[in-house]
Design a protein around this motif. Structure first.
Motif, PDB file in Angstrom:
ATOM      1  N   GLU A  16      12.041  -1.717  -3.001  1.00  0.00           N
ATOM      2  CA  GLU A  16      10.618  -2.031  -3.108  1.00  0.00           C
ATOM      3  C   GLU A  16       9.939  -1.263  -4.244  1.00  0.00           C
ATOM      4  N   VAL A  17      10.608  -0.249  -4.757  1.00  0.00           N
ATOM      5  CA  VAL A  17      10.051   0.582  -5.823  1.00  0.00           C
ATOM      6  C   VAL A  17      10.602   0.125  -7.166  1.00  0.00           C
ATOM      7  N   VAL A  86      -1.585  -0.059  -5.681  1.00  0.00           N
ATOM      8  CA  VAL A  86      -0.299   0.426  -6.208  1.00  0.00           C
ATOM      9  C   VAL A  86      -0.209   1.931  -6.010  1.00  0.00           C
ATOM     10  N   VAL A  87       0.978   2.403  -5.664  1.00  0.00           N
ATOM     11  CA  VAL A  87       1.268   3.835  -5.642  1.00  0.00           C
ATOM     12  C   VAL A  87       2.365   4.095  -6.660  1.00  0.00           C
ATOM     13  N   GLY A  88       2.411   5.314  -7.186  1.00  0.00           N
ATOM     14  CA  GLY A  88       3.427   5.581  -8.196  1.00  0.00           C
ATOM     15  C   GLY A  88       3.520   7.048  -8.546  1.00  0.00           C
ATOM     16  N   ALA A 105       1.251  -1.870   0.060  1.00  0.00           N
ATOM     17  CA  ALA A 105       1.574  -2.555   1.311  1.00  0.00           C
ATOM     18  C   ALA A 105       3.014  -2.294   1.740  1.00  0.00           C
ATOM     19  N   ASP A 106       3.870  -1.967   0.766  1.00  0.00           N
ATOM     20  CA  ASP A 106       5.289  -1.733   1.053  1.00  0.00           C
ATOM     21  C   ASP A 106       5.630  -0.251   1.171  1.00  0.00           C
ATOM     22  N   ILE A 107       5.010   0.560   0.339  1.00  0.00           N
ATOM     23  CA  ILE A 107       5.321   1.992   0.261  1.00  0.00           C
ATOM     24  C   ILE A 107       4.007   2.770   0.325  1.00  0.00           C
ATOM     25  N   ARG A 108       3.950   3.730   1.218  1.00  0.00           N
ATOM     26  CA  ARG A 108       2.719   4.515   1.373  1.00  0.00           C
ATOM     27  C   ARG A 108       2.533   5.520   0.244  1.00  0.00           C
TER      28      ARG A 108
END
Length: 226
Positions: A16-17, A86-88, A105-108
């Motif tokens: 997912e990343v 988005v997270v990153g 939505a997939d990765i906190r």
């Protein structure tokens, strides 16, 4: 300039990343106006190269998620500001840079870090390693600079913690256990830091993976939505 390998860091993160690793042209690539504001006019050449490669990789990671091109500027806390939803995370060390991004939505939260495979200087090591961590490092297999692995893990843990909680972590605030056979780690956050967190659900434990190549230590961790 140390050679880089495209795709390195991909092996430590779930599908997912999206991951981008800097190639030769990325260190002198183009910055968007909003990104350029975070660099500063007085930045030295090395800082400019690192910052540029990080933003180019960040935008390529966004493209890997199927998202349109967007700037990744710098916040008041000096951390990258990712587009909404988005997270990153970004990391760079001598001759190596990578960025990772995922849909919220997939990765906190996601954290990555890379360091050159060298033992920490004694003074730095005292600041980074808790006494119980030092005792555990002494029992691990020889041939690896475990102190820098621990340092990299704590950098990754901070990159996971800070966007969620909004506070700083000091090195003693994360108690790290390494599993060399599995290439995994677990970091437990100090109870006092959890009690002081300004959010209701600060992560009390962060688990991830690490790898030690010939001259590079890489670490990564994610938290998934509950």
């Amino acid at each position: 300039m140390v050679a880089v390998r495209f795709g390195v860091m991909r092996d430590l993160l779930p599908p997912e990343v999206a991951v981008a690793v800097a190639g030769a042209a990325d260190w002198t690539g183009a910055l968007l106006p909003a990104e350029r504001a975070g660099l500063g006019e007085r930045a030295v050449a090395g800082r400019r190269r690192d910052f540029t490669a990080g933003r180019v990789c960040a935008r390529r990671a966004l493209a890997g998620l199927g998202l349109p091109a967007a700037p990744v500027p710098t916040g008041t806390d000096r951390a990258p500001v990712w587009p909404a939803g988005v997270v990153g995370a970004i990391t760079h060390t001598r001759g190596y840079c990578a960025a990772a991004a995922a849909r919220a939505a997939d990765i906190r939260a996601v954290g990555i870090d890379a360091e050159r495979h060298r033992d920490l200087p004694t003074g730095v090591r005292r600041k980074v390693c808790l006494p119980e961590e030092e005792a555990e490092l002494a029992r691990l297999p020889r041939g690896v600079a475990w102190s820098v692995v621990l340092f990299s893990v704590k950098e990754t843990v901070y990159k996971v913690w800070h966007p969620l909680v909004g506070t700083w972590l000091d090195f003693p605030d994360a108690r790290v256990t390494l599993d060399p056979a599995a290439g995994t780690f677990t970091a437990r956050i100090a109870p006092a830091r959890l009690a002081a967190a300004p959010v209701d659900d600060p992560p009390s434990s962060i688990a991830g993976r690490f790898a030690v190549d010939a001259d590079l230590v890489r670490t990564a961790a994610v938290l998934v939505p509950e």
